[in-house]
Design an enzyme around this catalytic site. Structure first.
Site, mmCIF file in Angstrom:
data_model
loop_
_atom_site.group_PDB
_atom_site.id
_atom_site.type_symbol
_atom_site.label_atom_id
_atom_site.label_comp_id
_atom_site.label_asym_id
_atom_site.label_seq_id
_atom_site.Cartn_x
_atom_site.Cartn_y
_atom_site.Cartn_z
ATOM 1 N N CYS A 64 0.846 -1.187 0.000
ATOM 2 C CA CYS A 64 0.000 0.000 0.000
ATOM 3 C C CYS A 64 0.882 1.237 0.000
ATOM 4 O O CYS A 64 1.857 1.304 0.752
ATOM 5 C CB CYS A 64 -0.915 -0.011 1.227
ATOM 6 S SG CYS A 64 -1.999 1.424 1.354
ATOM 7 N N HIS A 104 -9.374 -3.302 -2.354
ATOM 8 C CA HIS A 104 -8.425 -2.616 -1.481
ATOM 9 C C HIS A 104 -8.777 -1.136 -1.360
ATOM 10 O O HIS A 104 -8.813 -0.578 -0.262
ATOM 11 C CB HIS A 104 -7.007 -2.787 -2.025
ATOM 12 C CG HIS A 104 -5.944 -2.318 -1.097
ATOM 13 N ND1 HIS A 104 -4.941 -3.141 -0.642
ATOM 14 C CD2 HIS A 104 -5.712 -1.110 -0.526
ATOM 15 C CE1 HIS A 104 -4.143 -2.457 0.169
ATOM 16 N NE2 HIS A 104 -4.590 -1.208 0.246
ATOM 17 N N GLU A 105 -9.058 -0.501 -2.495
ATOM 18 C CA GLU A 105 -9.393 0.926 -2.481
ATOM 19 C C GLU A 105 -10.753 1.165 -1.827
ATOM 20 O O GLU A 105 -10.948 2.160 -1.130
ATOM 21 C CB GLU A 105 -9.393 1.486 -3.906
ATOM 22 C CG GLU A 105 -8.113 1.277 -4.688
ATOM 23 C CD GLU A 105 -6.880 1.731 -3.939
ATOM 24 O OE1 GLU A 105 -6.975 2.662 -3.120
ATOM 25 O OE2 GLU A 105 -5.811 1.138 -4.159
ATOM 26 N N HIS A 146 -10.422 1.495 1.769
ATOM 27 C CA HIS A 146 -9.955 2.831 2.168
ATOM 28 C C HIS A 146 -11.128 3.792 2.335
ATOM 29 O O HIS A 146 -11.136 4.621 3.255
ATOM 30 C CB HIS A 146 -8.985 3.392 1.123
ATOM 31 C CG HIS A 146 -7.562 2.991 1.350
ATOM 32 N ND1 HIS A 146 -6.845 3.370 2.466
ATOM 33 C CD2 HIS A 146 -6.717 2.249 0.595
ATOM 34 C CE1 HIS A 146 -5.614 2.882 2.387
ATOM 35 N NE2 HIS A 146 -5.512 2.184 1.274
#
Length: 329
Positions: A177, A219-220, A223
């Protein structure tokens, strides 16, 4: 660095997404290919899910405590200063809530363009995806390009993305990351996902993503929910990177607060003070009860003494009357 193809990416450890991933071997470990436990074997290979809840989160105790503090209000202004820079853990903006985007104009287009530029500039880590909170802008938007360069691949901008379906098959893949420079570990995620999201013009579109693209998006998407990739790591992987996380925290002065929160050390002291106050309050109540009991006992003793004196006085009066009584005839 140009990421020419999937085969090239999976053969190289340097292949990392903005909050994305690397793979150290060509084959990924398939953890589950069975139908869901709650449904028959003939059911669809995908299932509807709530956003961000496809796997248990191994969230650190401090994060759990912060989550219990409730929601807070943050600035709703879409403001930033170019050039954008990727912020690193434990910057509190990585955990802060991200607001829904409602205005689609040139400002939003510039933000998307600046985010892509910031992603491509991370040449050391081969950025292939970036979420707005990673550049300190707490809104629901992400950008991605699996190739990692503007010359190759497809640039995708997702505004207010929502997960529609997730693949039941899970894959373990080494991720890195940009907000955690130099830290890599295995993370288990679904192998495919269906997403609906708006583009920079506000038009809703559906995206069917699988393989590396699905992993980048998931993954994003994490966030955007304040979830960081180490929150999803299994215990063994988490133990392997704890020294690196501690080093980042120490470099940042140990302050991992969400804006508006007190440092954890102050919170701990407040909790201790609350426990002390509770104990003192209980002691005071107990003493008050004892004092009240003693007071009541004193009143009873006084009343008993008064009655005893009255009885003695009556006895004396009876004896006096007996002494005055005439003898019997």
């Amino acid at each position: 660095m140009v990421l020419a193809s999937w085969a090239t990416r999976v053969a190289r450890r340097s292949l990392v997404g903005a909050s994305c991933c690397v793979q150290t071997s060509v084959h990924m470990r398939r953890l589950s290919v069975a139908a869901p436990a709650h449904g028959p074997a003939s059911c669809s290979p995908k299932r509807a899910v709530s956003q961000g809840h496809y796997l248990p989160l191994f969230v650190r105790p401090a994060a759990l405590f912060r989550a219990s503090l409730g929601e807070r209000t943050y600035s709703t202004a879409l403001e930033w200063k170019p050039p954008l820079k990727v912020i690193t853990y434990p910057d509190p903006r990585l955990r802060a809530p991200n607001r829904t985007i409602e205005t689609f104009d040139g400002t939003l287009e510039r933000l998307a363009s600046d985010m892509l530029d910031a992603m491509y500039q991370c040449v050391v880590h081969d950025g292939v995806g970036l979420a707005a909170p990673q550049v300190g802008v707490n809104v629901n938007m992400l950008v991605m390009n699996e190739a990692g360069t503007p010359e190759d691949g497809d640039e995708i901008v997702m505004v207010n993305p929502e997960i529609v379906e997730l693949e039941n098959d899970l894959e373990s893949f080494e991720e890195g990351c940009l907000s955690f420079p130099g830290i890599y570990a295995d993370v288990v995620r679904p192998s495919a996902v269906t997403v609906k999201a708006q583009d920079v013009a506000g038009v809703w579109k559906t995206h069917e993503l699988d393989g590396f693209k699905a992993r980048i998006f998931l993954h994003e998407m994490d966030h955007l929910q304040g979830i960081l990739f180490h929150d999803r790591m299994e215990e063994e992987a988490m133990h392997g990177i704890e020294p690196d996380l501690a080093a980042l925290e120490e470099a940042a002065g140990g302050d991992v607060r969400v804006p508006g929160e007190m440092p954890d050390v102050f919170l701990e002291k407040m909790i201790q003070a609350s426990h002390t106050l509770l104990n003192v309050t209980r002691e005071l109540k107990r003493n008050a009860m004892l004092n009240d009991f003693e007071s009541r006992n004193s009143q009873v003793d006084e009343e008993a003494a008064r009655l005893k004196a009255l009885i003695e006085e009556r006895k004396r009066e009876i004896k006096a009357l007996e002494a005055l009584a005439l003898p019997s005839i």
